[in-house]
Design a protein around this motif. Sequence first.
Motif, PDB file in Angstrom:
ATOM      1  N   UNK A 135       0.851  -1.186   0.000  1.00 29.19           N
ATOM      2  CA  UNK A 135       0.000   0.000   0.000  1.00 29.19           C
ATOM      3  C   UNK A 135       0.892   1.243   0.000  1.00 29.19           C
ATOM      4  N   UNK A 136       0.309   2.396  -0.338  1.00 31.50           N
ATOM      5  CA  UNK A 136       1.090   3.648  -0.290  1.00 31.50           C
ATOM      6  C   UNK A 136       1.610   3.901   1.113  1.00 31.50           C
ATOM      7  N   UNK A 137       0.811   3.583   2.117  1.00 31.16           N
ATOM      8  CA  UNK A 137       1.232   3.789   3.501  1.00 31.16           C
ATOM      9  C   UNK A 137       2.441   2.914   3.831  1.00 31.16           C
ATOM     10  N   UNK A 138       2.409   1.648   3.388  1.00 32.91           N
ATOM     11  CA  UNK A 138       3.546   0.752   3.631  1.00 32.91           C
ATOM     12  C   UNK A 138       4.809   1.275   2.935  1.00 32.91           C
ATOM     13  N   UNK A 139       4.643   1.743   1.703  1.00 34.65           N
ATOM     14  CA  UNK A 139       5.787   2.268   0.951  1.00 34.65           C
ATOM     15  C   UNK A 139       6.378   3.486   1.662  1.00 34.65           C
ATOM     16  N   UNK A 140       5.514   4.411   2.070  1.00 31.88           N
ATOM     17  CA  UNK A 140       5.991   5.625   2.744  1.00 31.88           C
ATOM     18  C   UNK A 140       6.719   5.282   4.037  1.00 31.88           C
ATOM     19  N   UNK A 141       6.187   4.347   4.797  1.00 33.55           N
ATOM     20  CA  UNK A 141       6.832   3.980   6.064  1.00 33.55           C
ATOM     21  C   UNK A 141       8.187   3.327   5.815  1.00 33.55           C
ATOM     22  N   UNK A 142       8.261   2.443   4.822  1.00 30.75           N
ATOM     23  CA  UNK A 142       9.523   1.760   4.531  1.00 30.75           C
ATOM     24  C   UNK A 142      10.585   2.742   4.052  1.00 30.75           C
ATOM     25  N   UNK A 143      10.191   3.696   3.208  1.00 31.61           N
ATOM     26  CA  UNK A 143      11.159   4.679   2.697  1.00 31.61           C
ATOM     27  C   UNK A 143      11.539   5.680   3.782  1.00 31.61           C
ATOM     28  N   UNK A 144      10.543   6.267   4.427  1.00 29.55           N
ATOM     29  CA  UNK A 144      10.794   7.374   5.356  1.00 29.55           C
ATOM     30  C   UNK A 144      11.330   6.936   6.720  1.00 29.55           C
ATOM     31  N   UNK A 145      11.151   5.679   7.044  1.00 28.49           N
ATOM     32  CA  UNK A 145      11.685   5.185   8.314  1.00 28.49           C
ATOM     33  C   UNK A 145      12.820   4.189   8.067  1.00 28.49           C
ATOM     34  N   UNK A 146      12.495   3.015   7.521  1.00 23.98           N
ATOM     35  CA  UNK A 146      13.524   1.979   7.367  1.00 23.98           C
ATOM     36  C   UNK A 146      14.689   2.461   6.507  1.00 23.98           C
ATOM     37  N   UNK A 147      14.397   2.917   5.276  1.00 27.89           N
ATOM     38  CA  UNK A 147      15.482   3.319   4.374  1.00 27.89           C
ATOM     39  C   UNK A 147      16.250   4.513   4.927  1.00 27.89           C
ATOM     40  N   UNK A 148      15.539   5.514   5.398  1.00 32.62           N
ATOM     41  CA  UNK A 148      16.204   6.725   5.877  1.00 32.62           C
ATOM     42  C   UNK A 148      17.120   6.429   7.065  1.00 32.62           C
ATOM     43  N   UNK A 149      16.628   5.659   8.029  1.00 34.45           N
ATOM     44  CA  UNK A 149      17.447   5.318   9.187  1.00 34.45           C
ATOM     45  C   UNK A 149      18.654   4.474   8.777  1.00 34.45           C
ATOM     46  N   UNK A 150      18.445   3.594   7.827  1.00 35.14           N
ATOM     47  CA  UNK A 150      19.544   2.745   7.351  1.00 35.14           C
ATOM     48  C   UNK A 150      20.633   3.602   6.707  1.00 35.14           C
ATOM     49  N   UNK A 151      20.230   4.497   5.819  1.00 32.31           N
ATOM     50  CA  UNK A 151      21.214   5.329   5.114  1.00 32.31           C
ATOM     51  C   UNK A 151      21.950   6.270   6.068  1.00 32.31           C
ATOM     52  N   UNK A 152      21.245   6.771   7.072  1.00 34.96           N
ATOM     53  CA  UNK A 152      21.864   7.705   8.021  1.00 34.96           C
ATOM     54  C   UNK A 152      22.944   7.030   8.868  1.00 34.96           C
ATOM     55  N   UNK A 153      22.855   5.716   9.019  1.00 38.24           N
ATOM     56  CA  UNK A 153      23.723   5.032   9.975  1.00 38.24           C
ATOM     57  C   UNK A 153      24.784   4.138   9.343  1.00 38.24           C
TER      58      UNK A 153
END
Length: 377
Positions: A307-325
């Motif tokens: 869903x769009x909500x799942x995509x937004x959460x994965x990008x804005x939380x999982x991916x972003x936190x991963x890239x930052x660290x």
Amino acid sequence: MDTPTKTDLRAPLKSFKKIPVYVVEEHNEALQFIYSAIGGKKLPLEGTTLVHLDAHPDMLIDRKLKGEDARSGRKLLPLLQIENWIVPAAAAGHISRVVWLRPPWAKQFADGSRMIHVGDHPETGLLRVDSKEPYYLSDALYSQQLINKRKFTLTVAELSEINEEQIKNKIQNLDICEPYVLDIDLDFFSTANPFLNLYDQIKLYDQLEPIFGFNIPQVNDEKIYEEFCKSREQQLVELQELFEYLEENSDLKGYEGPKSELYHKVCDLKDVVKAEADRLGEKPDWWMIFAGGCTRDQGGLPHHISTEQEIEETVNKTLKLFLKNIPKPIMITVARSTDDGYCPPHQINFIQSLVLQIIREVYNTDEPVLHYLNTCD
């Protein structure tokens, strides 16, 4: 690329002023930019890590690819496809470690690390690996007898955390070191199995399993595994010949190959597919059906339309936190994978804009090179 000297291998790397981002359509097109970075001494000739976020490992080998072609530099690039572009680069020594970060619905490899040798079969010169994983056995790619060997490490881990502490723990366990390439397939965020739509009214994808299926040896005996690979290779070659004949002739009348059990199974399938195609007023794409059959190992390809909500959460939380660290990558490649149906076409631009936005927020990058806009069909 020319043959390197020992001095070349030790030469200090140059730096990009900003991290380049390349967006391609078909995933194997990313390798040309990696090779360009090697040629420009931005990446080492040997020893690069590939951090690969994808719903698919992309770590098969074209069964007809020779080891000498894998080591031929840029001459290799036209020989590759989306599912088989990474291991040939490892055979050439350019990639020494692959970290495949998968979404929860992709399970083609078990999590963990393993060392794999890739090299030439001494009798055929064809590129093979010494891994007995079902992923490789299904394509008859296993051989213990290898020459011109290279070893690489494959690390597999699920990436789905949305908590920073959990992300940091995962990154610590993965031990990602520079220099590395960050490689993101947008189907990581939403994944389609395009073959499920092939005559879905008759459940064709399920009907392909008993034709293309195989039983993995349960005894750890080298001779049995070698015999299995020979048998599996014969099965795949015969199936390819049958479906190529169907593609050219729309029927198996006149087929001069062996009238084996496989032949009769494909004959029965042909009748069922032909009837459904006639009902729909179309001509079967037998080559597409063969390609779908080749994915029927290990239960088939992953399929999860987010869903769009799942995509937004994965990008804005999982991916972003991963890239930052994680440490900063040398370069970033992004694959759309939508023309072939793996990333849903109605979601691709939404996913791409979110991912590129997060990359810009986290890193000092150049404007993305939208290579897919310059690619002619």
